[in-house]
Design an enzyme around this catalytic site. Structure first.
Site, PDB file in Angstrom:
ATOM      1  N   GLY A  70      48.604  86.541   9.979  1.00 21.00           N
ATOM      2  CA  GLY A  70      49.806  86.194   8.887  1.00 21.00           C
ATOM      3  C   GLY A  70      50.818  86.410   9.385  1.00 21.00           C
ATOM      4  O   GLY A  70      51.971  84.699   8.833  1.00 21.00           O
ATOM      5  N   ASN A 149      51.981  93.070  -1.254  1.00 22.97           N
ATOM      6  CA  ASN A 149      51.534  94.326   0.052  1.00 22.97           C
ATOM      7  C   ASN A 149      51.713  95.549  -0.504  1.00 22.97           C
ATOM      8  O   ASN A 149      50.968  96.558  -0.452  1.00 22.97           O
ATOM      9  CB  ASN A 149      52.351  94.096   0.979  1.00 22.97           C
ATOM     10  CG  ASN A 149      53.142  93.870   1.945  1.00 22.97           C
ATOM     11  OD1 ASN A 149      53.834  93.326   1.235  1.00 22.97           O
ATOM     12  ND2 ASN A 149      53.904  94.762   3.006  1.00 22.97           N
ATOM     13  N   GLN A 178      47.794  89.420   1.409  1.00 18.88           N
ATOM     14  CA  GLN A 178      47.583  90.480   0.869  1.00 18.88           C
ATOM     15  C   GLN A 178      46.740  90.129  -0.454  1.00 18.88           C
ATOM     16  O   GLN A 178      45.538  90.481  -0.682  1.00 18.88           O
ATOM     17  CB  GLN A 178      47.968  91.531  -0.340  1.00 18.88           C
ATOM     18  CG  GLN A 178      48.594  92.340   0.575  1.00 18.88           C
ATOM     19  CD  GLN A 178      48.407  93.246   1.823  1.00 18.88           C
ATOM     20  OE1 GLN A 178      47.185  93.618   1.306  1.00 18.88           O
ATOM     21  NE2 GLN A 178      49.058  93.360   2.538  1.00 18.88           N
ATOM     22  N   SER A 198      45.644  86.211   6.436  1.00 23.26           N
ATOM     23  CA  SER A 198      45.136  86.837   7.739  1.00 23.26           C
ATOM     24  C   SER A 198      43.457  87.317   7.916  1.00 23.26           C
ATOM     25  O   SER A 198      43.426  87.807   6.652  1.00 23.26           O
ATOM     26  CB  SER A 198      47.020  87.308   8.098  1.00 23.26           C
ATOM     27  OG  SER A 198      45.875  88.652   8.882  1.00 23.26           O
ATOM     28  N   GLY A 199      43.146  87.255   8.793  1.00 17.97           N
ATOM     29  CA  GLY A 199      41.858  87.715   8.954  1.00 17.97           C
ATOM     30  C   GLY A 199      41.701  89.210   8.432  1.00 17.97           C
ATOM     31  O   GLY A 199      40.854  89.572   7.353  1.00 17.97           O
ATOM     32  N   HIS A 200      42.463  89.771   8.675  1.00 19.33           N
ATOM     33  CA  HIS A 200      42.141  91.167   9.160  1.00 19.33           C
ATOM     34  C   HIS A 200      42.749  92.668   7.579  1.00 19.33           C
ATOM     35  O   HIS A 200      42.352  93.000   7.700  1.00 19.33           O
ATOM     36  CB  HIS A 200      43.210  92.422   9.961  1.00 19.33           C
ATOM     37  CG  HIS A 200      43.963  92.239   9.663  1.00 19.33           C
ATOM     38  ND1 HIS A 200      45.245  92.876   9.522  1.00 19.33           N
ATOM     39  CD2 HIS A 200      44.922  91.680  10.174  1.00 19.33           C
ATOM     40  CE1 HIS A 200      46.421  93.163   9.352  1.00 19.33           C
ATOM     41  NE2 HIS A 200      46.803  91.648   9.939  1.00 19.33           N
ATOM     42  N   THR A 236      43.042  77.206  23.579  1.00 20.48           N
ATOM     43  CA  THR A 236      41.501  77.127  22.988  1.00 20.48           C
ATOM     44  C   THR A 236      41.578  78.137  22.626  1.00 20.48           C
ATOM     45  O   THR A 236      41.936  78.942  21.989  1.00 20.48           O
ATOM     46  CB  THR A 236      41.913  77.872  25.032  1.00 20.48           C
ATOM     47  OG1 THR A 236      41.565  76.223  25.875  1.00 20.48           O
ATOM     48  CG2 THR A 236      39.761  77.564  24.249  1.00 20.48           C
ATOM     49  N   CYS A 324      54.207  98.448   8.191  1.00 21.58           N
ATOM     50  CA  CYS A 324      55.382  98.362   9.507  1.00 21.58           C
ATOM     51  C   CYS A 324      56.848  99.079   9.473  1.00 21.58           C
ATOM     52  O   CYS A 324      57.756  99.845  10.633  1.00 21.58           O
ATOM     53  CB  CYS A 324      55.984  96.888   9.502  1.00 21.58           C
ATOM     54  SG  CYS A 324      53.941  95.829   9.214  1.00 21.58           S
TER      55      CYS A 324
HETATM   56  N1  PLP Z   1      52.596  89.059   4.410  1.00 25.03           N
HETATM   57  C1  PLP Z   1      52.089  90.357   4.124  1.00 25.03           C
HETATM   58  C2  PLP Z   1      52.101  89.724   2.617  1.00 25.03           C
HETATM   59  C3  PLP Z   1      51.392  90.917   4.599  1.00 25.03           C
HETATM   60  O1  PLP Z   1      51.489  92.614   3.970  1.00 25.03           O
HETATM   61  C4  PLP Z   1      51.325  91.177   6.104  1.00 25.03           C
HETATM   62  C5  PLP Z   1      50.651  92.465   6.590  1.00 25.03           C
HETATM   63  O2  PLP Z   1      50.324  93.729   6.308  1.00 25.03           O
HETATM   64  C6  PLP Z   1      51.913  89.724   6.445  1.00 25.03           C
HETATM   65  C7  PLP Z   1      51.932  88.917   6.135  1.00 25.03           C
HETATM   66  C8  PLP Z   1      51.528  90.105   8.143  1.00 25.03           C
HETATM   67  O3  PLP Z   1      50.222  89.986   8.704  1.00 25.03           O
HETATM   68  P1  PLP Z   1      49.757  90.128  10.005  1.00 25.03           P
HETATM   69  O4  PLP Z   1      49.892  91.573  10.160  1.00 25.03           O
HETATM   70  O5  PLP Z   1      48.500  89.552  10.019  1.00 25.03           O
HETATM   71  O6  PLP Z   1      50.587  89.354  11.065  1.00 25.03           O
END
Ligand code: PLP
Length: 389
Positions: A70, A149, A178, A198-200, A236, A324
């Site tokens: 993301g 988030n 999110q 973002s996949g995770h 790739t 974070c």
């Molecule tokens: N944007 C939002 C709202 C998020 O919650 C996050 C991750 O917590 C990100 C961006 C960043 O995503 P990534 O961890 O895949 O870099």
């Protein structure tokens, strides 16, 4: 372990893992190779692109470009636009964005861009009139997240997009990291130009994301090199991860499962607020404007870090804000922007549920939490002292 930290990351779904498995073992070809083995990889990548486009309601699969996360998608959207349009250096964003947007915009302000930061009210909602007034002829890009988030507050991106379109020539970027997999998205209908995911965050592995780039919008390549991703991001392709992202999108299309998550979240939230003294919800009370899985609750006069530690010892994983900043003692920037008092902001806990949580887990959490709060409240400094600090 009871995992209530799904906004930080999610477990890879077994269905996703099974979809990826062949591409981690026997199917290792390069999608750019001309032989049949390689061409089959290309088919897998393009199938995944269709699955992502389908979940987002994109008009054209070519509007989806795979990225690594993301943060990369956010950085590419905003930084790429400014590189392409160097004279349009006015950016509008909000005080409550994820660091991937917030810190990037702070950096861009330091190197000569002008940034207007939109404020939120005590419920975490945006003032759209402020946005209307902030739009100018030289505004290049407006970047607003779809769902927060930390609090789960959902911004009305369709309405915001219309406002941007009607009052400026600015491009509209949405950080949808999110939101994807939790609430419906319809980019064909919404006036959104760029959209990050973002996949995770929704049961694909870490290391894969995507950026939606509306057909008419041109961005310079994020990585310069070979012609992958139509020359927009060289390197790739991470075929197993791309296939995993596609499978996660397929899984996320079943929004019925979200009703279960919503029910569990509501029970957790209602009982905590009803039974634990000095517990208060951060973010709007209007549940239609909040993600179905998130509750951010402050336990006033207690330190969130201590609550987190005690819950951890009880086998329950939560967060004190965004992952974070969970090591830092600073109060969350999001809660500060919402004017949450210091004594409450320091005691905030984010519960974020997911598809694998059960009613038993919520029962267990509700049985463990009151004792922890009671114990910590007895040990915490007198309320006056905390206020003074
Ligand atoms: N944007 C939002 C709202 C998020 O919650 C996050 C991750 O917590 C990100 C961006 C960043 O995503 P990534 O961890 O895949 O870099």
């Amino acid at each position: 372990m009871i995992y209530l930290d799904n906004n930080a990351t999610t477990r890879v779904a077994p269905e996703v893992f099974e979809a990826m498995r062949p591409y981690l073992t026997a199917l290792y070809g390069n999608p750019s190779s001309a032989h049949t083995f390689g061409r089959n990889m290309r088919l897998a990548v393009e199938r995944a692109r269709e699955q992502v486009a389908d979940l987002l309601g994109a008009a054209d699969t070519n509007e989806i470009v795979f990225t690594s996360c993301g943060s990369e998608s956010d950085n590419w959207a905003i930084g790429g636009f400014l590189e392409q349009n160097p004279t349009r250096r006015h950016i509008i964003t909000t005080h409550v964005e994820h660091e991937a947007v917030r810190n990037l915009c702070t950096h861009l302000a330091e190197i000569g861009c002008e940034v207007t930061w939109l404020e939120v009210n005590q419920s975490g909602e945006l003032d759209l009139e402020h946005l209307r007034q902030a739009l100018r002829p030289d505004t290049g890009i407006v970047s607003v997240m779809m769902a927060n988030n930390e609090t789960g507050v959902v911004f009305p991106v369709e309405e915001i997009g219309k406002l941007v379109r009607e009052n400026s020539n600015a491009v509209f970027h949405v950080d949808g990291v999110q939101a994807v997999g939790k609430i419906p998205i319809n980019l064909r209908q919404w006036p959104v130009d760029l959209f990050s995911l973002s996949g995770h965050k929704f049961h694909a592995p870490k290391g894969i994301g995507a950026l939606y780039i509306r057909d008419e919008v041109k961005l310079p390549p994020f990585i310069i090199g070979g012609g992958q991703e139509q020359g927009r991001r060289a390197g790739t392709e991470a075929v197993p991860y791309i296939v995993g992202l596609g499978a996660a999108c397929e899984l996320a299309k079943n929004f019925d499962e979200h009703a279960n998550i919503l029910g569990l979240r509501n029970r957790l939230e209602d009982e905590i607020l009803a039974t634990i003294p000095h517990a208060r919800l951060n973010g709007t009370q209007n549940r239609n404007q909040r993600l179905p899985n998130t509750s951010n609750i402050s336990f006033e006069y207690i330190e969130g870090e201590n609550i987190l530690r005690h819950l951890d010892e009880a086998g329950i994983c939560v967060s004190t804000g965004s992952a974070c900043n969970s090591d830092s003692q600073e109060v969350s920037a999001v809660l500060s922007a919402m004017n949450v008092p210091y004594t409450a902001a320091r005691g905030s806990i984010r519960f974020s549920l997911g598809r694998y949580n059960t009613a038993d887990e919520i029962d267990y959490t509700l049985s463990a939490l009151p004792g922890i709060i009671k114990q910590l409240a007895a040990m915490s400094p007198p309320q006056g002292e905390l206020k003074a600090s």
